[in-house]
Write an enzyme that holds these catalytic residues in place. Structure first.
Site, short mmCIF file in Angstrom:
data_model
loop_
_atom_site.label_atom_id
_atom_site.label_comp_id
_atom_site.label_asym_id
_atom_site.label_seq_id
_atom_site.Cartn_x
_atom_site.Cartn_y
_atom_site.Cartn_z
N ALA A 10 0.85 -1.19 0.00
CA ALA A 10 0.00 0.00 0.00
C ALA A 10 0.88 1.24 0.00
O ALA A 10 1.75 1.39 0.86
CB ALA A 10 -0.91 -0.01 1.23
N LEU A 11 0.66 2.14 -0.96
CA LEU A 11 1.45 3.36 -1.09
C LEU A 11 0.61 4.58 -0.75
O LEU A 11 -0.51 4.72 -1.23
CB LEU A 11 1.99 3.50 -2.51
CG LEU A 11 2.99 2.43 -2.98
CD1 LEU A 11 3.33 2.64 -4.45
CD2 LEU A 11 4.25 2.49 -2.13
N GLY A 13 2.11 7.76 -0.93
CA GLY A 13 2.76 8.93 -1.51
C GLY A 13 3.80 9.52 -0.58
O GLY A 13 4.40 10.56 -0.88
N GLY A 14 4.02 8.86 0.56
CA GLY A 14 5.00 9.33 1.53
C GLY A 14 6.25 8.49 1.54
O GLY A 14 6.36 7.48 0.84
N VAL A 15 7.23 8.89 2.35
CA VAL A 15 8.53 8.23 2.36
C VAL A 15 8.48 6.84 2.97
O VAL A 15 9.18 5.92 2.51
CB VAL A 15 9.58 9.12 3.08
CG1 VAL A 15 9.24 9.28 4.56
CG2 VAL A 15 10.98 8.56 2.91
N SER A 17 6.02 4.42 3.11
CA SER A 17 5.51 3.36 2.23
C SER A 17 6.41 3.19 1.00
O SER A 17 6.55 2.09 0.47
CB SER A 17 4.07 3.67 1.80
OG SER A 17 3.98 4.90 1.12
N CYS A 96 -9.92 3.64 10.12
CA CYS A 96 -9.52 3.50 8.71
C CYS A 96 -8.65 2.27 8.51
O CYS A 96 -8.84 1.52 7.55
CB CYS A 96 -8.78 4.76 8.27
SG CYS A 96 -8.16 4.68 6.57
N CYS A 217 -6.63 13.06 8.12
CA CYS A 217 -6.27 13.25 6.72
C CYS A 217 -7.28 14.08 5.95
O CYS A 217 -6.92 14.91 5.12
CB CYS A 217 -6.06 11.90 6.05
SG CYS A 217 -7.51 10.81 6.12
#
Length: 436
Positions: A10-11, A13-15, A17, A96, A217
Site C-alpha cells: 500500500a502506497l 505517496g509518503g517516504v 511506504s 480507517c 487526513c
C-alpha cells in the site's frame, strides 16, 4: 528453487511506504479515500497519487490505483460524525486501518491481484518471520459469532517497532487476525532516520522532502470548527467554570471540544481547559489550570474489546483481572506538557514517547473491560481507544465509552463527607458519571 512471492504494498505517496516498497521490490497500490478539494482548491489525494506513481516508476514495479471513497464515507467518516454528535472524540486513523487498509485493500490485493501477502509502511512488527507469512493460508471464517473451537491456529502477535518513538501499533490495534497473518511490515526493525537515509540513497527525493502528515487526513490544514460545522448543526451552549458554576462565555457546539483541550473563550486572557461536558444542556465545563484535578481520572470502561488474538488473554479469562499497560493517544507523554493539542489533531509530543500507563483490567461478561489506572491520568477522553500492551505486545483495544469521577469530584465528595465506593464500577471502586 523458491517460487516467486507476490507482495502488494500500500502506497500513500509518503517516504515510509515508498521505502517499504523499495525493500520488497513488489507492486504498489495507491488508495484514494477522500475526494474533496482543500481550502486552496488543491486535491492533495491527486498529488499523493502522483508521488506514489513516481515511486513505482523509480523502483520499476507495477502501479495500481483503487478508490475507496464510498467505503471510507460509510465505514470511517460516518462513524466520525456519529461519534462527535454523541460528544465523543473519535480516532478515524484506527477505524480507517481496520476497515479500509486491512479489509478493503487486503481483500483487493489477495482476491484481485493474487497477492501472497500485503505490506504497508507502518512502524510495527509481528511474531512471524517473512517466510512464515508466505506460508499462511486464507481460511474463510464460518458464519456466526464464534470461530471453530477445534481449529488449531496459533495467533500471530502484533509487536511494537524497534523505533519506539515511531511505533504505530496504536493505530493497528483493531486489525483482524486474518489480515495480520498475511501482512509484512518492512520498516518494523528500522528507525525513521535510517528509512530517510535509504530513501536518499535510492533517488526517492520527491517523497523525502514531503512533510509528514499530522492530524486527520480529510481535514488537512482546514480549521476544524469550520469543517465539522459543514456536517453538524450548531448547538450553542455555555462555558461554565467547574469551580463556581460561573458562566464565562458561549460556544457553537459542545461536540467541538474534547477533554483536556484549551477552550477559546472570548474576552479571557488566561487559559481555561475543558474538563467535562453536559450532553443534556450542551454546556462545556472548564477549569483554570492545565493540571487542574478535574482533568485527572483513574477509571474508565470500554466497548467490547477487539483482541488481536481474537480472544482475551488466558490470564484475564481465568482470573477476570489482569495487570497490563494502556495508551489512549499515540505518542502520549504523561503529564500536563503533552496536552496542548488542537481539536481533531494528534498532539505533538514535547517529550519523548513515554511508556504506556500501568493499569488493571477487569473483564465483564459482555466483553467490555474496566480499566483502572495505577495513577490518575490527564484528559481520558470518550471516543478514543484504550490500547492495551503486555511488554512489547499490543493485545488489542476498546473504545472508551464511560469515565470514572475526576480527582476534583472525589476531593469535593470527601470534603462533604460523601461515602466512597458507590456506583457500578468493578468491585467496590468508584461509580461512573453519565456516558458522554
Amino acid at each position: 528453487m523458491l517460487a516467486a512471492r507476490h507482495v502488494v504494498c500500500a502506497l500513500s505517496g509518503g517516504v515510509d511506504s515508498a521505502v517499504a516498497a523499495l525493500l520488497l521490490r513488489r507492486r504498489g497500490v495507491f488508495m484514494k479515500n477522500w475526494d474533496l478539494l482543500d481550502e486552496h482548491g488543491v486535491c492533495t489525494a491527486d498529488k499523493d497519487c502522483d508521488d506514489a506513481y513516481r515511486v513505482c516508476q523509480i523502483l520499476d514495479i507495477p502501479f495500481h490505483q483503487v478508490s475507496y471513497v464510498k467505503e471510507y464515507w460509510n465505514d470511517v467518516f460516518s462513524d466520525f460524525l456519529n461519534e462527535y454528535e454523541k460528544g465523543r472524540t473519535p480516532n478515524p486513523d484506527i477505524v480507517c486501518n481496520k476497515h479500509i487498509k486491512f479489509r478493503c485493500f487486503f481483500h483487493y490485493a489477495v482476491d484481485n491481484l493474487g497477492a501472497d501477502a500485503v505490506a504497508t509502511g507502518h512502524y510495527a512488527r509481528t511474531s512471524l518471520e517473512d517466510e512464515e507469512v508466505f506460508q499462511q493460508k486464507y481460511i474463510k471464517k464460518p458464519e456466526g459469532l464464534f470461530r471453530n473451537r477445534f481449529e488449531v491456529r496459533n495467533a500471530v502477535k502484533l509487536l511494537q517497532a524497534a523505533d519506539s518513538f515511531k511505533d504505530q501499533t496504536f493505530f493497528l490495534s483493531q486489525v483482524s487476525q486474518d489480515a495480520l497473518r498475511r501482512t509484512l511490515f518492512p520498516l518494523g526493525g528500522l528507525t525513521k532516520d535510517f528509512v530517510k537515509k535509504i530513501a536518499a540513497e535510492n533517488r526517492l527525493h520527491h517523497v523525502l522532502q514531503k512533510k509528514e502528515s499530522m492530524g486527520i487526513c480529510f481535514i488537512g490544514k482546514r480549521n476544524f470548527e469550520s469543517f465539522i460545522l459543514q456536517y453538524l448543526q450548531p448547538r450553542p451552549g455555555k462555558f461554565i467554570s467547574i469551580e463556581d458554576s460561573k458562566v464565562l462565555g458561549t460556544h457553537k457546539g459542545w461536540f467541538l471540544y474534547t477533554l483536556g483541550q484549551r477552550a477559546s473563550i472570548g474576552g479571557l486572557r488566561e487559559p481555561w481547559y475543558v474538563v467535562e461536558k453536559d450532553s443534556a444542556k450542551g454546556d462545556v465545563f472548564v477549569a483554570p489550570q492545565t493540571d487542574h484535578p478535574a482533568l485527572y481520572r483513574d477509571l474508565l470502561r470500554t466497548s467490547r474489546v477487539h483482541w488481536i488474538a481474537e480472544e482475551p488473554p488466558a490470564a484475564l479469562v481465568r482470573d477476570k483481572m489482569m495487570e497490563c499497560h494502556f495508551r489512549f493517544r499515540h505518542q502520549m507523554a504523561l503529564g500536563p506538557e503533552a496536552d496542548h493539542m488542537e481539536q481533531g489533531q494528534h498532539p505533538a509530543p514535547r517529550t519523548p514517547l513515554s511508556h504506556p500507563v500501568p493499569c488493571v483490567l477487569t473483564l465483564n461478561q459482555d466483553g467490555t473491560v474496566w480499566v483502572t489506572a495505577v495513577k490518575a491520568v490527564r484528559a481520558l477522553t470518550p471516543g478514543q481507544f484504550a490500547v492495551f500492551y503486555k511488554g512489547d505486545e499490543c493485545l488489542g483495544s476498546g473504545k472508551i465509552l464511560r469515565l470514572g469521577p475526576s480527582a476534583y469530584t472525589l476531593q469535593k465528595g470527601k470534603s462533604r463527607g460523601a461515602p466512597e465506593g458507590s456506583g457500578d464500577g468493578p468491585g467496590s471502586g468508584p461509580g461512573l458519571g453519565p456516558t458522554l
